[in-house]
Write an enzyme that holds these catalytic residues in place. Structure first.
Site, PDB file in Angstrom:
ATOM      1  N   LYS A   1       4.926  -3.346  -6.223  1.00 17.40           N
ATOM      2  CA  LYS A   1       6.369  -3.142  -6.316  1.00 17.40           C
ATOM      3  C   LYS A   1       7.073  -3.585  -5.047  1.00 17.40           C
ATOM      4  O   LYS A   1       8.121  -4.213  -5.089  1.00 17.40           O
ATOM      5  CB  LYS A   1       6.657  -1.662  -6.589  1.00 17.40           C
ATOM      6  CG  LYS A   1       8.129  -1.352  -6.840  1.00 17.40           C
ATOM      7  CD  LYS A   1       8.599  -1.953  -8.138  1.00 17.40           C
ATOM      8  CE  LYS A   1      10.020  -1.572  -8.471  1.00 17.40           C
ATOM      9  NZ  LYS A   1      10.500  -2.253  -9.680  1.00 17.40           N
TER      10      LYS A   1
ATOM     11  N   CYS B   1       0.841  -1.192   0.000  1.00 20.11           N
ATOM     12  CA  CYS B   1       0.000   0.000   0.000  1.00 20.11           C
ATOM     13  C   CYS B   1       0.880   1.247   0.000  1.00 20.11           C
ATOM     14  O   CYS B   1       1.994   1.238   0.504  1.00 20.11           O
ATOM     15  CB  CYS B   1      -0.899   0.013   1.228  1.00 20.11           C
ATOM     16  SG  CYS B   1      -1.981  -1.426   1.365  1.00 20.11           S
TER      17      CYS B   1
END
Length: 624
Positions: free
Chosen positions: A619, A2
């Site tokens: 990522k 997040c």
């Protein structure tokens, strides 16, 4: 995973927060939200899907909310509760006064939720995060911490279990945010009459390059005028450098922008020569290899009798290449483990073991837990990382940084090549310390590495035909990748890139395993990409892979072969030949990887997919 941002200052918070969320899209998300505080009012908007959906909702917010100078923002990757508007962050208490954004997992949320529901609290979402908002609201209105916002947050933090970053806002205290971290990233940005918090520095790089990395189990209170860091008990006698780390960000906003390229991944592929060069820079001084934060002496390195490499995804593939180099140069046995499996199989570790942890972000949850397990077993641990001062390097005995700069595309490209270079530096450092390579041999190997950036640039400049080839095979249902020796990890990486970006079935195999099952997949028209070893290396290895190509071509496969310039023996068996410059065997992956990156990105574009933000991927994976 997040992305979190918080802002307190003088300018409209919604502008700062929305810009930050756009810069953190690369972290991956399935919903987003914003909370703005103004004049005792807390206004929240949340939307599932792309950030454009939230932008539309923000445009319709009341002008009073848009004038607020305190705000929170969040891009969510679902772990508890489906990716819907109601489960998006920020979450609020029942009175709509307390807002919270969260990265991580509150492991005891079920117990806390039952406690709150028993007390009559009604939940508006399925998330673990919402319990934090209700708990802070209850502490703020009742008991010892009543009317004490900061004290209420600290009291709740002491009750939470798990890995988390949390940022709280309070409508009754519009100029204050309270943030905290345990095992997931949180960075503070120090501006001029404004303060920021974020999951990473991309959240505020446009506004300041002065930052503070918070330590484990620390909270920070920020206002426009400054900040105060404490532990969860409220003790604020912490020391900079020892308990938390101020630092200057050594890249600017331009590094996090596309710079005229169609997408970030294309830009980052083009930046690979610089990534390799910068990773090598300054590591050969006075005739010796030197590492970045070398807290292991040569004597300690000489006592190493076994090496483990732990990593995930693309970093794992770089670790497989490290095995070839370290074993070849040092004669030490090397095992390469997926970090997610490492600690669960009870590996044999002791004081003579070196564990190498490879992580682009320095926050990868599985790799971090592998590091902690290794430390518990008294092993020595070295980090290879692209993020200065992140959690994994801080917990290791030594660090070797890749100098790739920010990588925005979710699929790793330049960090992979930088990791290969760093792995080879480590191998040479071990060989130097152990005396398995003479000084002139170490110097020669290092200078061969130094020459690679120019060759990487040559390969990138010649990838136009690869992109054209990708369009031809964009609608294939399956692509296979074959390699031997160092070509095998490259084949695995090529297959992973195609899966990540183009959502195609792709598998990488050691070519020697072809007859043990994979050959059953070969059929007429199936594209098979082969990473060919140099004919100047092992003649046997080259001959065997040539035999593999004949086998698959005989069965109707379309052969796409990556081979060294001048290797005429492969030409009759390659339906499509991609040539790369001739280099020594261990260095070839720095070149042979590049056409596979371009192929995957080009297939994805031909299929109409977002290259920079592939579905379901993040990522930085900060939860296990």
């Amino acid at each position: 995973m997040c992305g979190i941002v918080g802002y307190v200052g003088r300018r409209p918070a919604y502008v700062v927060v929305m810009d930050a969320l756009r810069r953190m899209e690369y972290r991956g998300y399935d919903s987003s939200g914003i909370a703005l505080v103004d004049g005792g009012t807390l206004t929240v908007r949340r939307r599932a899907g792309r950030l454009a959906n939230l932008e539309e909702a923000v445009a319709e917010m009341p002008s009073t909310a848009l004038s607020g100078t305190t705000g929170l923002g969040h891009t969510r990757w679902a772990t508890h509760g489906r990716p819907t508007d109601r489960n998006a962050h920020p979450h609020r208490d029942a009175a709509g006064k307390i807002a919270v954004v969260h990265n991580g997992i509150i492991e005891n949320f079920a117990v806390l939720r039952r406690e709150l529901e028993t007390a009559g609290v009604e939940f508006a979402s399925d998330t673990d995060t919402e319990v934090a908002a209700h708990l802070v609201a209850r502490a703020y209105r009742h008991g010892e911490t009543a009317d004490d916002f900061v004290g209420s947050v600290l009291a709740v933090l002491r009750r939470l279990e798990g890995h988390f970053t949390l940022v709280f806002a309070n409508a009754d205290d519009p100029g204050t945010l309270v943030a905290a971290r345990r095992s997931t990233p949180l960075v503070l940005g120090i501006g001029d009459n404004e303060m920021f918090v974020g999951s990473d520095v991309a959240a505020f790089i446009e506004h300041t390059r002065e930052a503070v990395e918070l330590g484990q189990d620390q909270a920070v209170v920020i206002t426009a005028d400054g900040y105060r860091i404490s532990d969860f008990d409220g003790n604020d006698g912490l020391q900079a450098g020892r308990d938390f780390r101020p630092f200057h960000i050594d890249w600017d906003l331009a590094a996090a922008e596309k710079g005229g390229y169609e997408y970030f991944m294309l830009k980052e592929i083009a930046e690979q020569p610089a990534a390799v060069a910068d990773t090598l820079l300054g590591h050969f001084v006075g005739g010796r290899i030197v590492l970045d934060e070398q807290r292991l002496s040569d004597q300690e390195l000489r006592e190493i009798d076994k090496v483990f490499v732990v990593a995930c995804g693309t970093a794992y593939h770089s670790g497989l290449l490290a095995k070839y180099a370290i074993e070849h140069w040092t004669r030490l046995p090397v095992e390469v483990e997926l970090a997610s499996e490492f600690r669960y199989r009870d590996p044999v570790l002791d004081r003579s073991t070196l564990v190498v942890a490879i992580s682009q972000s320095g926050e990868t949850a599985d790799t971090l837990e592998a590091v902690r397990h290794a430390k518990e077993q008294k092993a020595k641990v070295l980090a290879i990382c692209n993020t200065n001062g992140s959690q994994i390097p801080r917990e290791c005995d030594a660090v070797l940084y890749t100098r790739a700069g920010p990588e925005i595309g979710v699929a790793s490209t330049k960090t992979f090549l930088a990791q290969i270079a760093a792995n080879y530096l480590l191998g040479l450092a071990l060989a130097q310390a152990r005396g398995t390579k003479y000084p002139d041999e170490v110097e020669r190997e290092y200078h061969e590495l130094e020459a690679m950036p120019d060759l990487v640039a040559r390969v990138i400049a010649a990838t136009g035909p690869v992109a054209e080839l990708a369009h031809r095979f964009a609608q294939s249902s399956t692509v296979l990748f074959l390699g031997r020796h160092v070509g095998y990890p490259v084949a695995l990486e090529g297959a992973l890139k195609l899966k990540e970006l183009a959502y195609m079935h792709a598998e990488g195999f050691a070519a020697g395993e072809l007859k043990h099952g994979p050959i059953a997949l070969i059929e007429d028209g199936l594209p098979v990409i082969v990473v060919m070893p140099s004919p100047k290396g092992s003649a046997t290895l080259h001959a065997k892979l040539l035999s593999n190509i004949r086998e698959i071509q005989t069965r109707g496969a379309v052969t796409i072969v990556i081979a060294e310039e001048g290797d005429e023996t492969v030409r009759p068996y390659a339906d499509h030949l991609i040539e790369i410059p001739a280099v020594s065997t261990l260095l070839q992956p720095l070149l042979s990887t590049i056409p596979l990156q371009v192929f995957a990105a080009s297939v994805a574009r031909a299929r109409g997919y977002d290259v920079d933000k592939p579905r379901n991927l993040a990522k930085s994976v900060t939860v296990e």
